[in-house]
Design a protein around this motif. Structure first.
Motif, short mmCIF file in Angstrom:
data_model
loop_
_atom_site.label_atom_id
_atom_site.label_comp_id
_atom_site.label_asym_id
_atom_site.label_seq_id
_atom_site.Cartn_x
_atom_site.Cartn_y
_atom_site.Cartn_z
N ALA A 282 0.83 -1.21 0.00
CA ALA A 282 0.00 0.00 0.00
C ALA A 282 0.86 1.25 0.00
O ALA A 282 0.57 2.23 -0.69
CB ALA A 282 -0.92 -0.01 1.22
N ASN B 198 2.16 1.76 -3.43
CA ASN B 198 1.09 2.26 -4.30
C ASN B 198 0.87 3.75 -4.08
O ASN B 198 0.63 4.50 -5.03
CB ASN B 198 -0.20 1.50 -4.02
CG ASN B 198 -0.19 0.10 -4.60
OD1 ASN B 198 0.55 -0.18 -5.54
ND2 ASN B 198 -0.98 -0.79 -4.03
N VAL B 199 0.94 4.19 -2.84
CA VAL B 199 0.79 5.63 -2.56
C VAL B 199 1.91 6.42 -3.22
O VAL B 199 1.67 7.46 -3.86
CB VAL B 199 0.80 5.87 -1.03
CG1 VAL B 199 0.88 7.36 -0.73
CG2 VAL B 199 -0.46 5.28 -0.41
N GLY C 70 1.36 6.45 -6.92
CA GLY C 70 0.25 7.34 -7.26
C GLY C 70 0.65 8.80 -7.20
O GLY C 70 0.26 9.60 -8.06
N THR D 282 -5.34 9.62 -5.58
CA THR D 282 -4.17 9.69 -4.69
C THR D 282 -4.60 9.66 -3.23
O THR D 282 -4.02 8.96 -2.40
CB THR D 282 -3.36 10.97 -4.98
OG1 THR D 282 -2.95 10.96 -6.36
CG2 THR D 282 -2.13 11.03 -4.09
N SER E 107 -5.61 6.25 -2.28
CA SER E 107 -4.44 5.40 -2.03
C SER E 107 -3.86 5.69 -0.65
O SER E 107 -3.48 4.76 0.08
CB SER E 107 -3.38 5.65 -3.11
OG SER E 107 -3.86 5.29 -4.38
N GLU E 108 -3.81 6.98 -0.31
CA GLU E 108 -3.30 7.34 1.01
C GLU E 108 -4.21 6.80 2.11
O GLU E 108 -3.74 6.30 3.14
CB GLU E 108 -3.18 8.86 1.13
CG GLU E 108 -2.09 9.45 0.24
CD GLU E 108 -2.03 10.96 0.35
OE1 GLU E 108 -2.96 11.55 0.93
OE2 GLU E 108 -1.05 11.55 -0.14
N GLU F 97 -6.15 4.22 1.81
CA GLU F 97 -5.98 2.78 1.87
C GLU F 97 -4.72 2.41 2.65
O GLU F 97 -4.72 1.49 3.47
CB GLU F 97 -5.92 2.19 0.45
CG GLU F 97 -7.26 2.22 -0.27
CD GLU F 97 -7.15 1.75 -1.71
OE1 GLU F 97 -6.02 1.42 -2.13
OE2 GLU F 97 -8.18 1.72 -2.40
#
Length: 555
Positions: free
Chosen positions: A118, A121-122, A125, A331, A334-335, A337
């Motif tokens: 995660a 991914n952040v 993103g 974004t 993602s943060e 998550e």
């Protein structure tokens, strides 16, 4: 004691029994004789006596008994906050747990890996978002620059376009001037040619006349020579000379005919070809070269202008404000998550603890099981926040009111309770009788509370202090309402009354009686209107109920 003594005692008992039987039989005969005699003897008239109770003031309370099932008012089903494996689960269904007790412990190895993913991914993103924003900004800057350049180029194109038009006009003017000069020259040449032609024609006419005259002379000379050669009187010599002259004259004639004077050919421009033709042209080579250079520059500027316009008008909708916002939302998601995973790890590390003291009533998982986020795990029911669900008939529910106090008996324990809810919908029981449900909350629960067991409930439905009361058996109900029989002036009288609340023994009297009235709880064989008097000692009877004590009838 010997066996003989026992026999003696038995004989004595048999004798006593026989004597008792004889006595009883004699008594029965005497009673029968007296009864027959009483029928024939008129008894003296005696006033009937009745038991009475004086109406007094006292306290009365109305209670409603019911049974119900103990239920928890606080019930929570726990769901797994994470995707993980249960490492430890030290409880089973039916176990009691304390508030704060650790119930579930997780193995978080997989969740840690998910957290790392995660976070990446952040980061990815954010890089994508920043790159898109930079590209969009560059495109916007390029578009703005192109728009500014296009405006400047348009001005240059307009200037060079005008310059080309001016050059073309200059070349056209030079060409037109050259044509005018050529035409003038042609006209001048034509005039000169016409004058020359006229002079030549005059000379030709003169020569023609001389030529014609010579021909005429030669014709005459030939004719004269021919005529002389044919004269008979002429000598041969004369004839020969005449023929020679004739021959010479023929030759001269033929030569003259062969070379007549040349007639001048008419030409308006004197043979120069200038009249009606562009025999002269302007020297516009310098202007043509400048026109070519200007046209090339104009074409180049027009090409640049087209390019800048295309750039300025390019569709950059791939990153509109909405697109930017969408990317920002992605974004942020993602943060969130990633944050969620971090929070989940924190939650997973905490595991699941009992939020309140209670009992495990259901479980869907076991230790070592893999669970997913949101999966149902177990249910905890509080034993500190409990109630008894009771049902009452349509005849009893009217006396119930929320807030009434109650006592709850659960096994050997008794608890205080409060009526907190009365259902507004009747539900038929197993016999089809409509029943009203009610909830009695247990105010002082302890560790002896068990969920789901039967409990006895006594609801303090109503109470009245220092009011007129009578025994319930003294109250009768007729077509016109409630009434009592009272003893007034030695006569049994029917008295209509208005009743209030009642207990199992006493009933409140709101009107119809006053303190000190003598009510008759039982008429026996008597009836309304009969004369009677209070039985000995009955006048001291009381319906009053001392506070905290039960009322006893004095008869």
């Amino acid at each position: 004691m010997t066996h003989g003594e026992d026999n003696e005692i038995m004989v004595k008992k048999k004798k006593i029994n026989k004597i008792m039987i004889g006595v009883i039989a004699a008594v029965v005969v005497i009673i029968a004789v007296l009864a027959l005699a009483s029928r024939n003897v008129k008894a003296p008239e005696v006033t009937a006596q009745v038991n009475v109770i004086n109406v007094e003031k006292g306290d009365v309370s109305e209670e409603l008994d019911a049974t119900g099932t103990v239920k928890s008012l606080q019930k929570k089903t726990f769901y797994s906050p994470v995707n993980a494996t249960i490492q430890d689960m030290p409880f089973e269904v039916g176990d009691s747990v304390r508030a704060g007790e650790q119930l579930i412990t997780y193995d978080l190895e997989d969740l840690e890996k998910e957290n790392q993913k995660a976070e990446l991914n952040v980061k990815s993103g954010k890089l994508d978002y920043n790159d898109a924003i930079n590209q969009a900004n560059k495109a916007a800057d390029k578009q703005a620059t192109a728009a500014a350049n296009a405006q400047s180029l348009q001005a240059q194109v307009d200037d060079w376009q005008q310059y080309v038009y001016d050059l073309q006009d200059a070349i056209a003017a030079e060409t037109e001037n050259a044509k005018d000069e050529a035409l003038q020259q042609a006209q001048d040449a034509a005039a000169t040619a016409q004058a020359a032609y006229a002079q030549e024609m005059a000379e030709y006419d003169k020569k023609k006349k001389e030529y014609d005259k010579k021909l005429d002379d030669l014709k005459k000379k030939k004719a004269d020579a021919l005529s002389r050669s044919s004269l008979a009187s002429a000598t041969e010599e004369e004839k020969s000379k005449a023929l020679e002259e004739y021959s010479l004259a023929v030759d001269d004639y033929n030569q003259l005919v062969a070379e007549p004077p040349e007639k001048p050919v008419y030409s308006a421009d004197g043979g120069s070809g200038a009249l009606g033709e562009d025999t002269a042209s302007a020297d516009t080579s310098e202007l043509q070269r400048e026109l070519e250079r200007a046209s090339a520059t104009l074409a180049e500027l027009q090409g640049e202008l087209a390019t800048e316009k295309a750039t300025a008008e390019a569709d950059v909708s791939t990153l509109t404000a909405e697109t930017k916002e969408k990317m920002q939302v992605a974004t942020n998601l993602s943060e969130l998550e990633a944050k969620s995973v971090e929070e989940l790890i924190a939650e997973g590390k905490k595991g699941i603890q009992a939020e309140f003291t209670g009992v495990i009533s259901d479980s869907k998982v076991a230790g070592g099981a893999a669970v997913t986020q949101g999966m149902e795990m177990f249910t905890l029911e509080s034993t500190n926040d409990v109630s008894v669900e009771i049902q009452v008939s349509k005849y009893d529910y009217a006396v119930l009111k929320e807030g009434q106090k109650a006592s709850v008996s659960l096994g050997d324990n008794t608890y205080q309770g409060t009526l907190t809810k009365i259902n507004r919908v009747a539900i038929p029981n197993e016999k089809g009788t409509p029943m009203i449900g009610a909830t009695v909350k247990i105010d002082n629960p302890d560790e002896n509370i068990f969920i789901g067991v039967e409990a006895k409930v006594t609801v303090q439905a109503a109470s009245a202090d220092n009011v007129l009361v009578v025994p319930v058996e003294a109250v009768n109900i007729g077509n016109d309402g409630s009434f009592c029989y009272v003893l007034r002036d030695g006569v049994i009288t029917k008295q209509t009354i208005e009743t209030g609340i009642s207990s199992d023994e006493y009933m409140e009297v709101k009107s119809g009686l006053k303190e000190g009235d003598q009510v008759i709880p039982d008429l026996g064989t008597l009836q309304e209107g009969d004369q009677a008097q209070a039985a000995d000692g009955a006048a001291g009877g009381s319906a009053g109920v001392p506070e905290g004590a039960a009322l006893e009838d004095d008869v």
